[in-house]
Design an enzyme around this catalytic site. Structure first.
Site, PDB file in Angstrom:
ATOM      1  N   ASP A 217       0.808  -1.142  -0.053  1.00 29.44           N
ATOM      2  CA  ASP A 217      -0.100  -0.117  -0.053  1.00 29.44           C
ATOM      3  C   ASP A 217       0.812   1.188  -0.018  1.00 29.44           C
ATOM      4  OD1 ASP A 217      -2.124   2.007   0.482  1.00 29.44           O
ATOM      5  OD2 ASP A 217      -3.085   0.675   1.784  1.00 29.44           O
TER       6      ASP A 217
ATOM      7  N   HIS B 254      -0.377   4.668  -0.042  1.00 29.44           N
ATOM      8  CA  HIS B 254      -1.450   5.459   0.734  1.00 29.44           C
ATOM      9  C   HIS B 254      -0.878   6.358   1.745  1.00 29.44           C
ATOM     10  CE1 HIS B 254      -4.382   3.290  -1.634  1.00 29.44           C
ATOM     11  NE2 HIS B 254      -4.824   4.293  -1.752  1.00 29.44           N
TER      12      HIS B 254
END
Length: 151
Positions: free
Chosen positions: A18, A20
């Site tokens: 990920d 983000h």
């Protein structure tokens, strides 16, 4: 009399593949403002990196963020890795933890079974997580407020 309280250390990162970054940036700022020492590992953090940072910084809590929906795969065996490294810390996970998540209670149950102390959805306010951590680490704001008033 001035009371000195040791500040609590929190290791924070986004697990797995990920990338983000916005969520953990907000969390880092919020936890720092609340008086925690924050070690931000950034995005795409491996389980091993969380464990090593928790050991290096003698962390009181490990906060895992995941927004891309694959946290369950990313967190398989996570608590075993922490245990092997000798980490004794409160563990939280939060974010968008499952693709097409419609029943958060089921998701919460899944992550509790994986060993997390608390599980938050992507709508959780950072203040709620801070309050939960204060409870779990038995930090009473009233004591520090009293210390501030009397010093």
């Amino acid at each position: 009399m001035v009371l000195h309280t040791m500040s609590q250390t929190v290791v924070l990162g986004v697990i797995g593949s990920d990338a983000h970054v916005v969520g953990i940036t907000i969390l880092e700022q919020a936890f720092s403002a609340a008086g925690f020492d924050v070690v931000n590992l950034g995005v795409q953090t491996s389980q091993q990196e969380f464990a090593e940072a928790a050991v290096d910084h003698d962390a009181d809590a490990v906060l895992v963020s995941s927004l891309y929906g694959h946290a369950e795969q990313d967190c398989q065996g996570f608590h075993h890795v922490l245990e092997e490294a000798g980490v004794d810390a409160v563990t939280y996970i939060g974010g968008n933890l499952a693709v097409g998540q419609d029943d958060f209670e089921q998701t919460r149950k899944t992550f509790r079974e994986l060993g997390f102390d608390r599980v938050f959805d992507s709508e959780t306010d950072s203040e709620d997580a801070i309050e939960a951590l204060r409870q779990d680490l038995q930090i009473t704001p009233t004591e520090s407020e009293r210390a501030t008033i009397s010093s």
